[in-house]
Design an enzyme around this catalytic site. Structure first.
Site, PDB file in Angstrom:
ATOM      1  CG  ASN A  46      -0.345  -0.204   2.494  1.00  0.00           C
ATOM      2  OD1 ASN A  46       0.814  -0.593   2.599  1.00  0.00           O
ATOM      3  ND2 ASN A  46      -1.078   0.092   3.545  1.00  0.00           N
TER       4      ASN A  46
ATOM      5  CD  GLU B 193       4.482  -0.875  12.639  1.00  0.00           C
ATOM      6  OE1 GLU B 193       3.234  -0.845  12.704  1.00  0.00           O
ATOM      7  OE2 GLU B 193       5.212  -0.259  13.434  1.00  0.00           O
TER       8      GLU B 193
ATOM      9  CB  CYS C 263      -2.174  -1.078   8.380  1.00  0.00           C
ATOM     10  SG  CYS C 263      -1.130   0.369   8.620  1.00  0.00           S
TER      11      CYS C 263
ATOM     12  CD  GLU D 264       7.831   0.554  10.646  1.00  0.00           C
ATOM     13  OE1 GLU D 264       6.771   0.849  10.078  1.00  0.00           O
ATOM     14  OE2 GLU D 264       8.788  -0.004  10.074  1.00  0.00           O
TER      15      GLU D 264
HETATM   16  P1  NAD Z   1       1.104  -9.749   3.234  1.00  0.00           P
HETATM   17  O1  NAD Z   1       1.142 -10.172   4.646  1.00  0.00           O
HETATM   18  O2  NAD Z   1       0.433 -10.606   2.253  1.00  0.00           O
HETATM   19  O3  NAD Z   1       2.602  -9.518   2.673  1.00  0.00           O
HETATM   20  C1  NAD Z   1       3.494  -8.625   3.294  1.00  0.00           C
HETATM   21  C2  NAD Z   1       4.899  -8.937   2.828  1.00  0.00           C
HETATM   22  O4  NAD Z   1       5.332 -10.170   3.411  1.00  0.00           O
HETATM   23  C3  NAD Z   1       5.052  -9.116   1.313  1.00  0.00           C
HETATM   24  O5  NAD Z   1       6.266  -8.510   0.903  1.00  0.00           O
HETATM   25  C4  NAD Z   1       5.116 -10.622   1.167  1.00  0.00           C
HETATM   26  O6  NAD Z   1       5.811 -11.038   0.011  1.00  0.00           O
HETATM   27  C5  NAD Z   1       5.874 -11.011   2.409  1.00  0.00           C
HETATM   28  N1  NAD Z   1       5.698 -12.391   2.859  1.00  0.00           N
HETATM   29  C6  NAD Z   1       4.614 -13.185   2.706  1.00  0.00           C
HETATM   30  N2  NAD Z   1       4.840 -14.387   3.289  1.00  0.00           N
HETATM   31  C7  NAD Z   1       6.079 -14.351   3.818  1.00  0.00           C
HETATM   32  C8  NAD Z   1       6.875 -15.281   4.547  1.00  0.00           C
HETATM   33  N3  NAD Z   1       6.426 -16.491   4.853  1.00  0.00           N
HETATM   34  N4  NAD Z   1       8.102 -14.901   4.942  1.00  0.00           N
HETATM   35  C9  NAD Z   1       8.577 -13.672   4.668  1.00  0.00           C
HETATM   36  N5  NAD Z   1       7.870 -12.748   3.968  1.00  0.00           N
HETATM   37  C10 NAD Z   1       6.628 -13.078   3.549  1.00  0.00           C
HETATM   38  O7  NAD Z   1       0.498  -8.275   3.287  1.00  0.00           O
HETATM   39  P2  NAD Z   1       0.042  -7.363   2.071  1.00  0.00           P
HETATM   40  O8  NAD Z   1      -1.181  -7.994   1.493  1.00  0.00           O
HETATM   41  O9  NAD Z   1       1.199  -7.051   1.215  1.00  0.00           O
HETATM   42  O10 NAD Z   1      -0.353  -6.020   2.832  1.00  0.00           O
HETATM   43  C11 NAD Z   1      -1.575  -5.859   3.471  1.00  0.00           C
HETATM   44  C12 NAD Z   1      -1.449  -6.106   4.956  1.00  0.00           C
HETATM   45  O11 NAD Z   1      -0.408  -5.321   5.494  1.00  0.00           O
HETATM   46  C13 NAD Z   1      -2.698  -5.716   5.708  1.00  0.00           C
HETATM   47  O12 NAD Z   1      -2.998  -6.672   6.683  1.00  0.00           O
HETATM   48  C14 NAD Z   1      -2.313  -4.403   6.345  1.00  0.00           C
HETATM   49  O13 NAD Z   1      -3.047  -4.074   7.488  1.00  0.00           O
HETATM   50  C15 NAD Z   1      -0.873  -4.613   6.641  1.00  0.00           C
HETATM   51  N6  NAD Z   1      -0.177  -3.326   6.767  1.00  0.00           N
HETATM   52  C16 NAD Z   1       0.262  -2.924   8.003  1.00  0.00           C
HETATM   53  C17 NAD Z   1       0.882  -1.694   8.162  1.00  0.00           C
HETATM   54  C18 NAD Z   1       1.352  -1.233   9.511  1.00  0.00           C
HETATM   55  O14 NAD Z   1       2.178  -0.334   9.565  1.00  0.00           O
HETATM   56  N7  NAD Z   1       0.878  -1.780  10.605  1.00  0.00           N
HETATM   57  C19 NAD Z   1       1.081  -0.874   7.041  1.00  0.00           C
HETATM   58  C20 NAD Z   1       0.624  -1.324   5.803  1.00  0.00           C
HETATM   59  C21 NAD Z   1       0.012  -2.552   5.676  1.00  0.00           C
END
Ligand code: NAD
Length: 487
Positions: free
Chosen positions: A153, A250, A284, A461
């Protein structure tokens, strides 16, 4: 036809590199479905090379005077700002977010982080502990090689929010962007080199979860900072535990936005719009459970629906557009399934709920959607949707709404609107959330810590708080007298 093809997939050791043996994947412009770049996922050889480069650069970097490290980060901040237009266009292609947003919220917030942490790099110090005639002192040492893993995002902001504090503290980083948004972090890598960072200090490797998993498993890695969903967080946390590595998590949320009867209604409506439809709801910390006091529910809903009807959905590169597409067709289908669940479980659809009729671009658009009459047990009130779907719930009294707001596994953020200052503070204190806003929503300046409680995360962060998560304390005991021994 838009193109954003980088010179190669990865940026390692100060230069772009390719390994065509890695699984090919495409970067798609979410507004049209066009392929704008073709890349390869990192092979084990690329991953190893990135970590070895980072390990080498980290030693050189940590040996610099902190003020010199800070200068490099501040220069990088200036370059990001100078190139904001170009970087914002790229971020719009990478994510589909409207240019109206990317011009003010992405490279610029990344620059803020680099400037902030560049500024405090030289004031990261330990303490002196008097022990009678002896004393001890502490220093804050870097952890070493840190891995950053991003969501799709805010690709540039996430890369900067992780790299800036990590590098300020004397660490190196290997960053893996989301496979859906591979482009922005590569630009940050280029810019850091231009600003004077040593080759290998900040590397970018591409690929999906398995590349992330392989990175974390490498013994050269001291820490992993993930921005992603709770299920991914569980996996990454467990993998990091295996190597006793530091973590920052996060993760996701289902945050409450509570609006009391004495709130300024137009401001509360503005906050509800920002908290649900900015970045097409893909934030998020979004306040997706909007609790409105029953005395003002009808008025609030009327204004909210009327103003939401003015949203301009469409071409994200048009400066007038304020709602872009979702990141992918899979994400659009997921959000449509949540909307269907909302209807099936008895919530009342007020506005939106589908694909805009006038969008024939091939993009992944969904209308800003408002449900009224939502109850706590409905799927749309419990699960993170990550799309433009607002759930309106009504409440009668303070204790009730606090209990309901806290009745979730998540705890990323929360907001309260009231003109009673004591009530505002009382509610903020009672909410189980890492960040609470009083009379606003979703502002995350770098000066304040950001992160979640409960399932929404570990660590913080931004702000000085991030320094604790990118350093470790060394204690030195200094004896000034003789050593006593029993014999
Ligand atoms: P996701 O969990 O599908 O992926 C996040 C990242 O993790 C990607 O780069 C992915 O390739 C990687 N990943 C996936 N499986 C992994 C593994 N087993 N080992 C290591 N890396 C792995 O999330 P998304 O769909 O990209 O993003 C949306 C999510 O992120 C939502 O739940 C949102 O709330 C959260 N988010 C949180 C924040 C925050 O600051 N708290 C900010 C933005 C998004």
């Amino acid at each position: 036809m838009n193109s954003a093809q980088p010179p190669a997939s990865h940026f390692v050791g100060g230069a772009y590199i390719e390994d065509a043996a890695g699984a090919p994947f495409e970067c798609i412009y979410p507004a049209t479905g066009e392929v704008i770049a073709r890349l390869h996922a990192a092979t084990p050889a690329i991953i190893e090379r990135a970590l070895v480069s980072a390990n080498r650069a980290q030693k050189e970097w940590a040996a610099l005077a902190p003020v010199a490290r800070g200068r490099v980060l501040r220069r990088a901040a200036d370059i990001l700002r100078e190139r904001n237009q170009e970087l914002s266009e790229l971020e719009t292609l990478d994510t589909g977010k409207p240019i109206q947003e990317t011009l003010v919220a992405d490279a610029t917030s990344g620059a803020d982080a680099l400037e902030y942490f560049g500024g405090i790099a030289a004031s990261i110090t330990g303490e002196t502990i008097p022990l009678g005639q002896d004393f001890a002192f502490t220093t804050r040492e870097p952890l070493g090689v840190c891995v950053g893993i991003g969501a799709w995002n805010y690709p540039t902001q996430i890369a900067c929010w992780k790299a800036a504090p990590a590098l300020a503290c004397g660490n190196a980083m290997v960053f893996k962007p989301s496979e859906l948004t591979p482009l922005g972090a590569l630009k940050l890598a280029e810019i850091l080199i231009e600003a004077g960072a040593p080759a290998g200090l900040f590397n970018v490797v591409q690929g999906a979860g398995e590349v992330g998993a392989r990175l974390i498993a490498n013994p050269l890695v001291a820490k992993v900072s993930l921005t992603g969903s709770v299920p991914t967080g569980r996996k990454v946390y467990a993998a990091a535990a295996d190597g006793i590595r530091h973590v920052t998590m996060e993760l996701g949320g289902k945050s409450p936005l509570i609006i009391f009867e004495d709130a300024d209604i137009e401001n509360a409506v503005s906050a509800a719009i920002n908290a649900n439809f900015y970045s097409t709801g893909q934030i998020c910390s979004n306040g997706t459970r909007v609790f409105v006091h029953e005395d003002i529910r009808v008025d609030f809903l009327e204004r909210l629906a009327a103003r939401t009807a003015n949203a301009r959905i469409g071409d994200p590169l048009n400066p007038q557009t304020n709602v872009g597409p979702l990141i992918s067709s899979a994400q659009r289908d997921k959000v449509l399934a949540f909307i269907a669940a909302g209807r099936a479980e008895g919530a009342r659809l007020v506005i939106g709920g589908g694909i805009p009729q006038d969008q024939h671009s091939g993009g992944f658009f969904i209308e800003p959607t408002i449900f009224d009459g939502v109850t706590d047990d409905m799927t749309i009130a419990r699960e993170e949707i990550f799309g433009p779907v607002l759930s309106l719930l009504s409440f009668k009294d303070e204790a009730e709404v606090v209990g309901r707001a806290n009745g979730t596994e998540f705890g990323l953020a929360a907001g309260v609107f009231t003109s009673d200052i004591k009530r505002g503070h009382r509610i903020a204190a009672a909410l189980e959330a890492g960040t609470c806003w009083i009379n606003t929503y979703n502002l995350t300046p770098v000066e304040m810590p950001f992160g979640g409680v409960k399932q929404s995360g570990v660590g913080r962060e931004n702000a000085r708080a991030a320094i604790e998560h990118y350093t470790q304390i060394k204690t030195v005991y200094v004896a000034m007298g003789d050593v006593e021994a029993p014999y």
